[in-house]
Every structure is written in structure tokens, then in C-alpha cells.
Write an enzyme that holds these catalytic residues in place. Structure first.
Site, PDB file in Angstrom:
ATOM      1  N   GLN A 207      65.189 -35.055  72.234  1.00  0.00           N
ATOM      2  CA  GLN A 207      64.136 -34.765  71.253  1.00  0.00           C
ATOM      3  C   GLN A 207      64.170 -33.277  70.865  1.00  0.00           C
ATOM      4  OE1 GLN A 207      59.910 -36.397  71.148  1.00  0.00           O
ATOM      5  NE2 GLN A 207      59.621 -34.573  72.362  1.00  0.00           N
TER       6      GLN A 207
ATOM      7  N   ALA B  82      47.180 -38.020  77.521  1.00  0.00           N
ATOM      8  CA  ALA B  82      47.314 -38.398  78.936  1.00  0.00           C
ATOM      9  C   ALA B  82      48.017 -37.243  79.651  1.00  0.00           C
ATOM     10  CB  ALA B  82      48.069 -39.714  79.108  1.00  0.00           C
TER      11      ALA B  82
ATOM     12  N   LYS C  26      62.613 -32.489  79.561  1.00  0.00           N
ATOM     13  CA  LYS C  26      62.692 -33.892  79.986  1.00  0.00           C
ATOM     14  C   LYS C  26      63.149 -34.762  78.818  1.00  0.00           C
ATOM     15  CE  LYS C  26      59.059 -36.722  80.806  1.00  0.00           C
ATOM     16  NZ  LYS C  26      59.374 -38.086  80.307  1.00  0.00           N
TER      17      LYS C  26
ATOM     18  N   ARG D 278      53.463 -41.909  81.381  1.00  0.00           N
ATOM     19  CA  ARG D 278      53.654 -43.313  81.751  1.00  0.00           C
ATOM     20  C   ARG D 278      53.627 -43.529  83.262  1.00  0.00           C
ATOM     21  NH1 ARG D 278      56.931 -42.673  77.157  1.00  0.00           N
ATOM     22  NH2 ARG D 278      56.542 -44.185  75.494  1.00  0.00           N
TER      23      ARG D 278
ATOM     24  N   GLY E   8      52.938 -31.152  83.606  1.00  0.00           N
ATOM     25  CA  GLY E   8      54.127 -30.874  82.773  1.00  0.00           C
ATOM     26  C   GLY E   8      53.700 -30.389  81.392  1.00  0.00           C
ATOM     27  N   HIS E   9      52.721 -31.076  80.801  1.00  0.00           N
ATOM     28  CA  HIS E   9      52.203 -30.632  79.503  1.00  0.00           C
ATOM     29  C   HIS E   9      51.596 -29.235  79.636  1.00  0.00           C
ATOM     30  CE1 HIS E   9      51.660 -35.154  78.801  1.00  0.00           C
ATOM     31  NE2 HIS E   9      52.439 -34.789  77.812  1.00  0.00           N
TER      32      HIS E   9
ATOM     33  N   SER F 210      55.272 -37.688  83.853  1.00  0.00           N
ATOM     34  CA  SER F 210      55.248 -38.406  82.583  1.00  0.00           C
ATOM     35  C   SER F 210      53.898 -39.104  82.459  1.00  0.00           C
ATOM     36  CB  SER F 210      56.369 -39.455  82.574  1.00  0.00           C
ATOM     37  OG  SER F 210      56.126 -40.408  81.554  1.00  0.00           O
TER      38      SER F 210
ATOM     39  N   HIS G  60      49.295 -34.063  81.802  1.00  0.00           N
ATOM     40  CA  HIS G  60      49.590 -33.784  83.209  1.00  0.00           C
ATOM     41  C   HIS G  60      50.085 -32.345  83.309  1.00  0.00           C
ATOM     42  CE1 HIS G  60      53.712 -34.372  81.886  1.00  0.00           C
ATOM     43  NE2 HIS G  60      53.421 -35.602  81.482  1.00  0.00           N
TER      44      HIS G  60
ATOM     45  N   GLN H  83      56.947 -43.798  66.244  1.00  0.00           N
ATOM     46  CA  GLN H  83      58.052 -43.501  67.163  1.00  0.00           C
ATOM     47  C   GLN H  83      58.167 -44.519  68.292  1.00  0.00           C
ATOM     48  OE1 GLN H  83      56.399 -39.526  68.277  1.00  0.00           O
ATOM     49  NE2 GLN H  83      57.116 -40.038  70.323  1.00  0.00           N
TER      50      GLN H  83
HETATM   51  P1  AMP Z   1      54.528 -36.484  75.366  1.00  0.00           P
HETATM   52  O1  AMP Z   1      53.040 -36.358  75.454  1.00  0.00           O
HETATM   53  O2  AMP Z   1      55.135 -37.372  76.394  1.00  0.00           O
HETATM   54  O3  AMP Z   1      55.007 -36.746  73.967  1.00  0.00           O
HETATM   55  O4  AMP Z   1      55.073 -35.030  75.720  1.00  0.00           O
HETATM   56  C1  AMP Z   1      54.672 -33.897  74.998  1.00  0.00           C
HETATM   57  C2  AMP Z   1      55.597 -32.770  75.349  1.00  0.00           C
HETATM   58  O5  AMP Z   1      55.523 -32.500  76.741  1.00  0.00           O
HETATM   59  C3  AMP Z   1      57.064 -33.082  75.026  1.00  0.00           C
HETATM   60  O6  AMP Z   1      57.688 -31.937  74.499  1.00  0.00           O
HETATM   61  C4  AMP Z   1      57.611 -33.440  76.385  1.00  0.00           C
HETATM   62  O7  AMP Z   1      59.002 -33.210  76.506  1.00  0.00           O
HETATM   63  C5  AMP Z   1      56.817 -32.518  77.282  1.00  0.00           C
HETATM   64  N1  AMP Z   1      56.810 -33.017  78.650  1.00  0.00           N
HETATM   65  C6  AMP Z   1      56.526 -34.291  79.042  1.00  0.00           C
HETATM   66  N2  AMP Z   1      56.695 -34.405  80.368  1.00  0.00           N
HETATM   67  C7  AMP Z   1      57.102 -33.191  80.822  1.00  0.00           C
HETATM   68  C8  AMP Z   1      57.461 -32.678  82.100  1.00  0.00           C
HETATM   69  N3  AMP Z   1      57.443 -33.447  83.197  1.00  0.00           N
HETATM   70  N4  AMP Z   1      57.838 -31.384  82.198  1.00  0.00           N
HETATM   71  C9  AMP Z   1      57.862 -30.609  81.082  1.00  0.00           C
HETATM   72  N5  AMP Z   1      57.542 -31.021  79.842  1.00  0.00           N
HETATM   73  C10 AMP Z   1      57.170 -32.309  79.711  1.00  0.00           C
END
Ligand code: AMP
Length: 280
Positions: A154, A32, A150, A188, A36-37, A186, A34, A61
Site C-alpha cells: 500500500q 478500531a 505492515k 482484525r 500501531g496506529h 491489526s 491500536h 477497498q
Molecule cells: P488501517 O486502519 O488498517 O487501514 O491502518 C491505517 C494505517 O495504520 C495504515 O497505514 C497501516 O499500514 C497502519 N498500521 C496498521 N497496523 C499497523 C502496525 N501494526 N504497525 C504500524 N502501522 C500499522
């Protein structure tokens, strides 16, 4: 972009890359995707010859079954987004590929980093994170792995994991990528209702106010102020707020106790759990 679904196929590919001395950047995600990823992928592309993104919604998790069931899955869009920025390879393993026969997490001791904040409120969460990241690292042995600030706790846990296992992997922490109104991006966020989405930037706003208040107020005054902000809020419910030492993640109750400070917050918008953090 190469797309791999099996451990064997990605190992064959990576062995050929490593034989020609290519550096490997790894970005683990739960999909999913965005911006940020993508900011992590772009950061990885600056320093590595090959960048691998994984998409794997890791069951162990999740402390909340409903959260796991509702987790958004958008594989087609994710693949297109990664292709558009020239990501080298995408790894989408199945649960049985990652866990083989037993879907359980190992127990880890991360010197106490795992017991506070997310660890306190999401029982077993960091055992799940430790289990899957260790497995990915053993499988891919990247040169560098990229994580988002964020999820600051972790990142601290993953750094501790590679230190304890003496894995020669550099852990890179990338800044929080935000929407224009300040909400931390995020996966979510897409589950929020219109009203919840309109309310959610308040989380970042209160962190910014905290930073200002920190100049003149003591920590117990700030903690009380935060509680009062959420007490009567119609869309957001505070789960925890704390100011902690970013080095050991221990909550600080007096400004003199640490030179470095970082605020951490977890909030529910209905059933959607959002977290954020700010350094000061
Ligand atoms: P997730 O898919 O939520 O497990 O996130 C994968 C990676 O992307 C993790 O290292 C998160 O910390 C990072 N991440 C998620 N949201 C953001 C964001 N808004 N800005 C930067 N990194 C992010």
C-alpha cells in the site's frame, strides 16, 4: 481535540492553519485503533504542527462483503485514545461525504505494483485504496502523510500515486508495531478466537525463520518449507508467501536477481485475513 465530520468544516479549519504556515501531518485509518496506529500519530507529531487522523472504513477497498460487514467499529475508544495523546484533529466523514452519489472506485495504473500479492488476491483493492487516498489528499493537501510498513505494498502504491499526480506530499513509512509475542498489530486481531489468537504469532515466527534460512537455502527450498509449515496447521491457512524485490514488488526466484529482499505473507485464521512482512 477537534472532531470534524464534513469536508467543508475540515477545509475551513485547514485553510486557517495553512494561512499561518502550519505544517499538516495526516494519518488515514479505518479505525478500531491500536498502538500501531498511535505509533504513526506519534511519528507525525514529531514533524508537524497539526496532526489529523481520519477514520473511514472505505467500502470500495473491500473485495469481500463479509469482511466489510464484520470490520470492527469502536469510535468512542478511538476518540479517547487520540485525545489521550493530544492529537490535534479527528476527521470522521460519512460515505456520502467521501463518495457523493456514486460508490465506485476509479481505475488506476500503478506501473504493475497493483497486480501482485494483495492486488492478485484482493481484486480491485488498490483501485479502492487509490480512489480514497487521492480524495483525502485533494481535500486535505497535507504536508506529510503517514502509513505503516505492515501494508508495504500500500505504501508503494501511495508513493506511486503522489508521483503520478505530482502532489507535493511527503509519504512517510513507519515500522510494523507488534504485540509482545511478535504478532503484527491489526484491527482484525480483535476478531480472532482465543485459539486463533494463540496461533497467530506463528506468522511472524515463520518470517523470522525465513530470514535465517535465506542465508543458506535457495528460494524454492524456502517456499517449499513455508508451504509445509502451514499444510497441516489446525488454525492457519496460507494464502500466499513470496520473497520480492521491495523496489518493484516483483517476486524473486533467485537470490542473485535482487540485492534487496522482503518477505510477504497473507494467512487466514478462519475467515480473518492477516498479513505480515519482513525485510532481509
Ligand atoms: P488501517 O486502519 O488498517 O487501514 O491502518 C491505517 C494505517 O495504520 C495504515 O497505514 C497501516 O499500514 C497502519 N498500521 C496498521 N497496523 C499497523 C502496525 N501494526 N504497525 C504500524 N502501522 C500499522
Amino acid at each position: 481535540m477537534f472532531v470534524f465530520t464534513t469536508k467543508k468544516s475540515i477545509e475551513v479549519y485547514l485553510n486557517s492553519q495553512k494561512e499561518s504556515q502550519k505544517s499538516i501531518g495526516f494519518v488515514p485509518t479505518m479505525g478500531a485503533l491500536h498502538q500501531g496506529h498511535l505509533s504513526l500519530v506519534k511519528e507525525a507529531q514529531l514533524k508537524n504542527d497539526v496532526v489529523i487522523v481520519s477514520i473511514f472504513v472505505n467500502p470500495t477497498q473491500f473485495n469481500n462483503q463479509k469482511d466489510l460487514e464484520n470490520y470492527p467499529i469502536t469510535l468512542e475508544e478511538d476518540t479517547a485514545m487520540l485525545k489521550a495523546i493530544n492529537c490535534t484533529a479527528l476527521f470522521i466523514p460519512t460515505v456520502s461525504e467521501m463518495y457523493e452519489t456514486t460508490l465506485t472506485a476509479s481505475s488506476f495504473y500503478f506501473d504493475g505494483l497493483e497486480n501482485v500479492m494483495e492486488g492478485e488476491f484482493r481484486s480491485g483493492h488498490f483501485n479502492g485504496v487509490g480512489t480514497i487516498i487521492k480524495r483525502f489528499f485533494e481535500m486535505l493537501m497535507p504536508t506529510r502523510a503517514y502509513f505503516g510498513e505492515k501494508d508495504f505494498q500500500q505504501v508503494a502504491i501511495v508513493k506511486k500515486l503522489v508521483e503520478k499526480l505530482s502532489m507535493p506530499i511527503e509519504i512517510v513509512c513507519c515500522p510494523v508495531f507488534r504485540e509482545h509475542d511478535g504478532l503484527a498489530m491489526s484491527s482484525r486481531n480483535r476478531l480472532l478466537s482465543k485459539d486463533q489468537r494463540a496461533a497467530a504469532p506463528f506468522i511472524h515466527e515463520v518470517l523470522q525463520h525465513t530470514k535465517q534460512r535465506f542465508k543458506t537455502q535457495n528460494i524454492s527450498e524456502i517456499n517449499c518449507w513455508i508451504e509445509s509449515q502451514f499444510k497441516t496447521h489446525s488454525h492457519l491457512k496460507l494464502e500466499y508467501f513470496c520473497i520480492a524485490n521491495p523496489l518493484n514488488l516483483q517476486e524473486i526466484t533467485s537470490k542473485k536477481a535482487s540485492k534487496n529482499h522482503r518477505a510477504f505473507i497473507a494467512v487466514f485464521a478462519g475467515e480473518i485475513r492477516l498479513i505480515d512482512t519482513l525485510a532481509f
